[in-house]
Design a protein around this motif. Structure first.
Motif, PDB file in Angstrom:
ATOM      1  N   ASP A  52      34.840  -2.137 -22.917  1.00  0.00           N
ATOM      2  CA  ASP A  52      33.683  -1.504 -23.535  1.00  0.00           C
ATOM      3  C   ASP A  52      32.830  -2.602 -24.172  1.00  0.00           C
ATOM      4  OD1 ASP A  52      31.813  -0.060 -24.895  1.00  0.00           O
ATOM      5  OD2 ASP A  52      33.234   1.345 -25.814  1.00  0.00           O
ATOM      6  N   THR A  53      31.883  -3.100 -23.395  1.00  0.00           N
ATOM      7  CA  THR A  53      30.996  -4.152 -23.875  1.00  0.00           C
ATOM      8  C   THR A  53      29.728  -3.577 -24.517  1.00  0.00           C
ATOM      9  OG1 THR A  53      29.779  -4.302 -21.790  1.00  0.00           O
ATOM     10  CG2 THR A  53      31.784  -5.641 -21.998  1.00  0.00           C
ATOM     11  N   ALA A  72      51.171  -7.352 -11.006  1.00  0.00           N
ATOM     12  CA  ALA A  72      49.858  -7.969 -10.839  1.00  0.00           C
ATOM     13  C   ALA A  72      49.101  -7.996 -12.158  1.00  0.00           C
ATOM     14  CB  ALA A  72      49.062  -7.206  -9.784  1.00  0.00           C
ATOM     15  N   ALA A  73      49.201  -6.899 -12.930  1.00  0.00           N
ATOM     16  CA  ALA A  73      48.523  -6.847 -14.224  1.00  0.00           C
ATOM     17  C   ALA A  73      49.119  -7.869 -15.184  1.00  0.00           C
ATOM     18  CB  ALA A  73      48.628  -5.444 -14.810  1.00  0.00           C
ATOM     19  N   GLU A  74      50.434  -8.033 -15.129  1.00  0.00           N
ATOM     20  CA  GLU A  74      51.111  -9.007 -15.987  1.00  0.00           C
ATOM     21  C   GLU A  74      50.655 -10.418 -15.648  1.00  0.00           C
ATOM     22  OE1 GLU A  74      53.572 -10.113 -19.083  1.00  0.00           O
ATOM     23  OE2 GLU A  74      53.204  -8.071 -18.397  1.00  0.00           O
ATOM     24  N   ALA A  75      50.530 -10.692 -14.359  1.00  0.00           N
ATOM     25  CA  ALA A  75      50.121 -12.025 -13.933  1.00  0.00           C
ATOM     26  C   ALA A  75      48.661 -12.311 -14.268  1.00  0.00           C
ATOM     27  CB  ALA A  75      50.342 -12.182 -12.426  1.00  0.00           C
ATOM     28  N   ALA A  76      47.844 -11.240 -14.376  1.00  0.00           N
ATOM     29  CA  ALA A  76      46.424 -11.431 -14.619  1.00  0.00           C
ATOM     30  C   ALA A  76      46.127 -11.888 -16.037  1.00  0.00           C
ATOM     31  CB  ALA A  76      45.668 -10.126 -14.332  1.00  0.00           C
ATOM     32  N   GLY A  77      47.046 -11.634 -16.961  1.00  0.00           N
ATOM     33  CA  GLY A  77      46.831 -12.083 -18.336  1.00  0.00           C
ATOM     34  C   GLY A  77      46.396 -10.959 -19.242  1.00  0.00           C
ATOM     35  N   ALA A  78      46.507 -11.197 -20.537  1.00  0.00           N
ATOM     36  CA  ALA A  78      46.254 -10.156 -21.528  1.00  0.00           C
ATOM     37  C   ALA A  78      44.812  -9.684 -21.532  1.00  0.00           C
ATOM     38  CB  ALA A  78      46.628 -10.666 -22.926  1.00  0.00           C
ATOM     39  N   GLY A  79      43.876 -10.492 -21.022  1.00  0.00           N
ATOM     40  CA  GLY A  79      42.486 -10.084 -21.029  1.00  0.00           C
ATOM     41  C   GLY A  79      42.126  -9.128 -19.915  1.00  0.00           C
ATOM     42  N   ASP A  80      43.017  -8.915 -18.990  1.00  0.00           N
ATOM     43  CA  ASP A  80      42.721  -8.054 -17.861  1.00  0.00           C
ATOM     44  C   ASP A  80      42.662  -6.595 -18.305  1.00  0.00           C
ATOM     45  OD1 ASP A  80      44.187  -6.419 -15.337  1.00  0.00           O
ATOM     46  OD2 ASP A  80      42.601  -7.808 -14.780  1.00  0.00           O
ATOM     47  N   TRP A  81      41.655  -5.843 -17.779  1.00  0.00           N
ATOM     48  CA  TRP A  81      41.470  -4.458 -18.222  1.00  0.00           C
ATOM     49  C   TRP A  81      42.658  -3.581 -17.867  1.00  0.00           C
ATOM     50  CZ3 TRP A  81      41.380  -0.334 -14.873  1.00  0.00           C
ATOM     51  CH2 TRP A  81      41.226  -0.627 -13.524  1.00  0.00           C
ATOM     52  N   ALA A  82      43.275  -3.832 -16.686  1.00  0.00           N
ATOM     53  CA  ALA A  82      44.410  -3.011 -16.278  1.00  0.00           C
ATOM     54  C   ALA A  82      45.611  -3.242 -17.187  1.00  0.00           C
ATOM     55  CB  ALA A  82      44.777  -3.315 -14.822  1.00  0.00           C
ATOM     56  N   LYS A  83      45.816  -4.478 -17.593  1.00  0.00           N
ATOM     57  CA  LYS A  83      46.943  -4.785 -18.465  1.00  0.00           C
ATOM     58  C   LYS A  83      46.769  -4.111 -19.817  1.00  0.00           C
ATOM     59  CE  LYS A  83      49.433  -8.669 -20.562  1.00  0.00           C
ATOM     60  NZ  LYS A  83      50.756  -8.364 -20.054  1.00  0.00           N
ATOM     61  N   ASN A  84      45.516  -4.088 -20.304  1.00  0.00           N
ATOM     62  CA  ASN A  84      45.240  -3.466 -21.593  1.00  0.00           C
ATOM     63  C   ASN A  84      45.158  -1.947 -21.497  1.00  0.00           C
ATOM     64  OD1 ASN A  84      45.100  -5.902 -22.968  1.00  0.00           O
ATOM     65  ND2 ASN A  84      42.943  -6.195 -22.439  1.00  0.00           N
ATOM     66  N   ASP A  85      45.290  -1.414 -20.277  1.00  0.00           N
ATOM     67  CA  ASP A  85      45.299   0.026 -20.058  1.00  0.00           C
ATOM     68  C   ASP A  85      44.015   0.675 -20.561  1.00  0.00           C
ATOM     69  OD1 ASP A  85      46.568   2.192 -18.916  1.00  0.00           O
ATOM     70  OD2 ASP A  85      47.438   2.865 -20.810  1.00  0.00           O
ATOM     71  N   SER A  86      42.896  -0.004 -20.384  1.00  0.00           N
ATOM     72  CA  SER A  86      41.611   0.569 -20.763  1.00  0.00           C
ATOM     73  C   SER A  86      40.505  -0.157 -20.003  1.00  0.00           C
ATOM     74  CB  SER A  86      41.374   0.447 -22.268  1.00  0.00           C
ATOM     75  OG  SER A  86      41.286  -0.913 -22.648  1.00  0.00           O
ATOM     76  N   ILE A  87      39.400   0.543 -19.802  1.00  0.00           N
ATOM     77  CA  ILE A  87      38.226  -0.070 -19.200  1.00  0.00           C
ATOM     78  C   ILE A  87      37.472  -0.795 -20.298  1.00  0.00           C
ATOM     79  CG2 ILE A  87      35.973   0.469 -18.175  1.00  0.00           C
ATOM     80  CD1 ILE A  87      37.347   2.658 -16.578  1.00  0.00           C
ATOM     81  N   VAL A 109      37.540   8.450 -17.598  1.00  0.00           N
ATOM     82  CA  VAL A 109      37.129   9.555 -18.464  1.00  0.00           C
ATOM     83  C   VAL A 109      36.966   9.068 -19.902  1.00  0.00           C
ATOM     84  CG1 VAL A 109      37.832  11.783 -19.437  1.00  0.00           C
ATOM     85  CG2 VAL A 109      38.144  11.333 -16.996  1.00  0.00           C
ATOM     86  N   ARG A 110      37.918   8.272 -20.367  1.00  0.00           N
ATOM     87  CA  ARG A 110      37.841   7.771 -21.742  1.00  0.00           C
ATOM     88  C   ARG A 110      36.619   6.863 -21.926  1.00  0.00           C
ATOM     89  NH1 ARG A 110      43.642   7.241 -21.407  1.00  0.00           N
ATOM     90  NH2 ARG A 110      43.542   4.962 -21.352  1.00  0.00           N
ATOM     91  N   ARG A 111      36.322   6.041 -20.920  1.00  0.00           N
ATOM     92  CA  ARG A 111      35.161   5.150 -21.044  1.00  0.00           C
ATOM     93  C   ARG A 111      33.865   5.954 -21.028  1.00  0.00           C
ATOM     94  NH1 ARG A 111      31.713   3.065 -22.565  1.00  0.00           N
ATOM     95  NH2 ARG A 111      30.763   1.011 -22.214  1.00  0.00           N
ATOM     96  N   LEU A 112      33.792   6.992 -20.217  1.00  0.00           N
ATOM     97  CA  LEU A 112      32.599   7.821 -20.168  1.00  0.00           C
ATOM     98  C   LEU A 112      32.404   8.592 -21.478  1.00  0.00           C
ATOM     99  CD1 LEU A 112      32.890   9.096 -16.495  1.00  0.00           C
ATOM    100  CD2 LEU A 112      31.052   7.652 -17.406  1.00  0.00           C
ATOM    101  N   ARG A 113      33.491   9.024 -22.074  1.00  0.00           N
ATOM    102  CA  ARG A 113      33.384   9.708 -23.371  1.00  0.00           C
ATOM    103  C   ARG A 113      32.875   8.753 -24.447  1.00  0.00           C
ATOM    104  NH1 ARG A 113      38.957  13.249 -22.900  1.00  0.00           N
ATOM    105  NH2 ARG A 113      37.990  15.149 -22.081  1.00  0.00           N
ATOM    106  N   ALA A 114      33.326   7.496 -24.379  1.00  0.00           N
ATOM    107  CA  ALA A 114      32.815   6.502 -25.332  1.00  0.00           C
ATOM    108  C   ALA A 114      31.324   6.293 -25.120  1.00  0.00           C
ATOM    109  CB  ALA A 114      33.574   5.189 -25.172  1.00  0.00           C
ATOM    110  N   ALA A 115      30.896   6.321 -23.851  1.00  0.00           N
ATOM    111  CA  ALA A 115      29.472   6.171 -23.557  1.00  0.00           C
ATOM    112  C   ALA A 115      28.684   7.375 -24.074  1.00  0.00           C
ATOM    113  CB  ALA A 115      29.270   6.003 -22.049  1.00  0.00           C
ATOM    114  N   GLN A 116      29.284   8.557 -24.019  1.00  0.00           N
ATOM    115  CA  GLN A 116      28.634   9.736 -24.585  1.00  0.00           C
ATOM    116  C   GLN A 116      28.456   9.580 -26.094  1.00  0.00           C
ATOM    117  OE1 GLN A 116      31.386  12.691 -22.886  1.00  0.00           O
ATOM    118  NE2 GLN A 116      29.619  13.663 -21.872  1.00  0.00           N
ATOM    119  N   ASP A 117      29.502   9.102 -26.744  1.00  0.00           N
ATOM    120  CA  ASP A 117      29.427   8.892 -28.194  1.00  0.00           C
ATOM    121  C   ASP A 117      28.350   7.881 -28.559  1.00  0.00           C
ATOM    122  OD1 ASP A 117      31.525  10.664 -28.508  1.00  0.00           O
ATOM    123  OD2 ASP A 117      33.070   9.102 -28.649  1.00  0.00           O
TER     124      ASP A 117
END
Length: 208
Positions: free
Chosen positions: A91-92, A74-89, A149-157
Motif C-alpha cells: 500500500d504505497t 519462493a516467498a521465503e527466498a524472495a526476502g522479507a520485503g516481498d508482498w507475498a511473504k508479508n501476506d499483503s499487497i 479485497v483487503r487492498r481495494l477496501r483500503a483504497a475505498q477508505d
C-alpha cells in the motif's frame, strides 16, 4: 558404554515429505498429470507408496501440498520485503501502481515452468472433482484473492475507489480475465496486458 544415537523420526519424515513434493512436481512437469501416479511419485522419491498413502489419499492432494510448499519456499527466498511473504499487497498510496505490481508478479509466476504445469493440473482436477475443487479454491486460491479485497477496501477508505463498489466484484474484473487468458490461451500473457486490466477495472471503458 557410549549412548547410541537414535534416529530422529521427525527429521526423517520431513526429508521423505520433501522428496515426495519434489518428485510430484518433477513428474507432472515431465510426463503430465494424467501419467503421474502414486507409484511413480514413490519410486522417484525413494519411498514406499504406503508412506504416501499414510499422509495423502490421492496424487491430487500430494500435488496441491507440493504446490503450496513451492510457493512458500519462493516467498521465503524472495526476502522479507516481498508482498507475498508479508501476506499483503503493498500500500504505497497509489492503488493503480500497487495492483499493477502484484498482477505483473502473478503473470511472471504463471509463466514460470516450475509453477505452470502443476497449476494447470490442479485447476483441471478441481473441475473434474468438485470435492477436491472446493479444497483447492479454499486452500490455494482464496487466500491470494482475499489480499486483493483487503487492498481495494483500503483504497475505498482512502477515497481512491467508490464506497459503493463491491470489492469482490472489483477484484474479479482484473483477476478473472488474467486466469481465463492463461487457462485458454486466448492471447499473450504479458505485463502490458496485466496493466491494461487494472486500468480498465479502475477507470472503465467509457470515454472520460
Amino acid at each position: 558404554m557410549p549412548e547410541k544415537n537414535t534416529p530422529d523420526s521427525n527429521r526423517r519424515s520431513e526429508r521423505s515429505r520433501r522428496a515426495i513434493y519434489d518428485a510430484a512436481l518433477a513428474l507432472v512437469a515431465e510426463v503430465g498429470y494424467p501419467k503421474t501416479t502414486i507409484e511413480g511419485i514413490a519410486a522417484r522419491a525413494g519411498v514406499g507408496k504406503q508412506t504416501i498413502y499414510r499422509w495423502w489419499s490421492s496424487k491430487a492432494e500430494v500435488l496441491m501440498e507440493a504446490f503450496i510448499d513451492l510457493g512458500a519456499q519462493a516467498a521465503e527466498a524472495a526476502g522479507a520485503g516481498d508482498w507475498a511473504k508479508n501476506d499483503s499487497i503493498p500500500d504505497t498510496g497509489d492503488v493503480e501502481a500497487d495492483l499493477k505490481t502484484v498482477l505483473r508478479a502473478t503473470v511472471d509466476e504463471l509463466l514460470d515452468p516450475r509453477y505452470e504445469a502443476p497449476a494447470r493440473a490442479l485447476a483441471a482436477e478441481g473441475l473434474a472433482d468438485p470435492s477436491f475443487g472446493e479444497d483447492f479454491v479454499g486452500r490455494l486460491l482464496m487466500p491470494s484473492l482475499d489480499l486483493y479485497v483487503r487492498r481495494l477496501r483500503a483504497a475505498q477508505d482512502a477515497g481512491q475507489v467508490r464506497a459503493d463498489v463491491d470489492p469482490y466484484i472489483a477484484r474479479d474484473l482484473f483477476v478473472s480475465p488474467l486466469a481465463q487468458r492463461w487457462l485458454q490461451g486466448t492471447g499473450p500473457l504479458t505485463h502490458a496486458y496485466a496493466d491494461t486490466l487494472v486500468e480498465y477495472a479502475l477507470y472503465g471503458i467509457a470515454p472520460r
